[in-house]
Design an enzyme around this catalytic site. Structure first.
Site, PDB file in Angstrom:
ATOM      1  N   SER A  36       6.794  -1.299   1.625  1.00  0.00           N
ATOM      2  CA  SER A  36       5.610  -0.547   1.236  1.00  0.00           C
ATOM      3  C   SER A  36       5.163  -0.917  -0.180  1.00  0.00           C
ATOM      4  O   SER A  36       4.914  -2.088  -0.453  1.00  0.00           O
ATOM      5  CB  SER A  36       5.895   0.957   1.380  1.00  0.00           C
ATOM      6  OG  SER A  36       4.707   1.702   1.334  1.00  0.00           O
ATOM      7  N   ASP A 161       3.405   1.078   7.832  1.00  0.00           N
ATOM      8  CA  ASP A 161       4.252   1.150   6.640  1.00  0.00           C
ATOM      9  C   ASP A 161       5.748   0.956   6.936  1.00  0.00           C
ATOM     10  O   ASP A 161       6.317   1.635   7.794  1.00  0.00           O
ATOM     11  CB  ASP A 161       4.036   2.515   5.984  1.00  0.00           C
ATOM     12  CG  ASP A 161       4.632   2.603   4.607  1.00  0.00           C
ATOM     13  OD1 ASP A 161       5.865   2.686   4.506  1.00  0.00           O
ATOM     14  OD2 ASP A 161       3.861   2.589   3.633  1.00  0.00           O
TER      15      ASP A 161
END
Length: 273
Positions: A36, A161
């Site tokens: 991320s 993500d």
């Protein structure tokens, strides 16, 4: 030697302070692993693991372009989620920011040290690792926060993500052969959890349990010959647990400075160098 950079949105600014402390102590990575926001910071670091990375990351985090990624007017964000039904934020400002920072068409092979970033595959309901090919698409996939950014399509597969499946990917660094690992985490694992009292807290606590379970398992199964250092974040700020905390780019400088001081103290005490 590996640097593992975890996810955590705007709180990922602390990783810049940690990188500064490590580089000042002469500690540089042979491998960078990111999730991320850690994939974004990690890509900049892997491109040039020197003081240049600290300067570039600081400029990026404090730039007007960074503010446009999450700081768009709330009305426009609400209109977008109504029309798209999937996300609040356009991915284009983040793409432009990555192009400005990393170049127009970077690939993993261009990097000074190997980089591995993780994303969550929707179709396979599994983690997927990127370590070759186009860099920006892989980083966008790893940082596509559900509800905030849309999934990223790569070769017919859709990704979200990486923090969903592996928020602090220690195991990947160990599998790659690292025997000294520095964990750059955003501070959530430092904070105790309490029983929630409302629906928002319930969702946050449930997500934190899912994130921390994998981290705890990796710590418990760490091979005996691996030396692990979890750098301190410098602590959370008031309001970090609020729903709109992801917009708080005015806190970037403070986060960087606090993490730098805390990590510098840790390195001095632990003799990590």
């Amino acid at each position: 030697m590996a640097f593992v950079l975890g996810g955590g949105g705007v709180r990922g600014a602390v990783e810049v302070g940690m990188i500064r402390a490590l580089l000042e102590d002469g500690i540089t990575p042979d491998l960078v692993v990111g999730t991320s926001i850690g994939a974004i910071n990690g890509a900049v670091l892997a491109a040039d693991p020197s003081w240049t990375a600290v300067e570039r990351l600081t400029r990026t985090w404090t730039s007007e372009e960074a503010n446009t990624v999450f700081g768009e007017a709330v009305g426009r964000q609400l209109h977008r989620i109504v029309t798209t039904r999937t996300h609040l934020i356009s991915p284009e400002p983040l793409r432009r920011l990555l192009v400005r920072t990393l170049g127009p068409d970077p690939v993993f092979a261009d990097l000074a040290v190997p980089l591995r970033v993780v994303a969550a595959s929707i179709e396979r309901a599994a983690e997927h690792w990127f370590s070759e090919g186009p860099l920006i698409e892989a980083v966008l996939a790893s940082s596509a926060v559900p509800g905030l950014l849309p999934p990223v399509r790569i070769d017919g597969e859709h990704f979200m993500d990486g923090g969903i499946v592996n928020s602090i990917p220690i195991e990947a660094a160990v599998r790659a052969g690292a025997r000294t690992v520095y964990v750059l985490q955003v501070g959530r694992v430092e904070e105790p959890l309490s029983v929630p009292t409302n629906p928002v807290e319930t969702a946050r606590v449930a997500f934190e349990i899912a994130r921390r379970h994998r981290f705890a398992r990796d710590l418990a199964t760490l091979p005996e010959d691996v030396r692990l250092h979890v750098l301190p974040s410098g602590g959370s700020l008031d309001g970090d647990d609020r729903p709109l905390a992801f917009r708080r780019l005015d806190t970037v400088r403070e986060r960087i400075d606090r993490a730098y001081e805390a990590s510098r103290g840790y390195l001095a005490r632990s003799g990590a160098t």
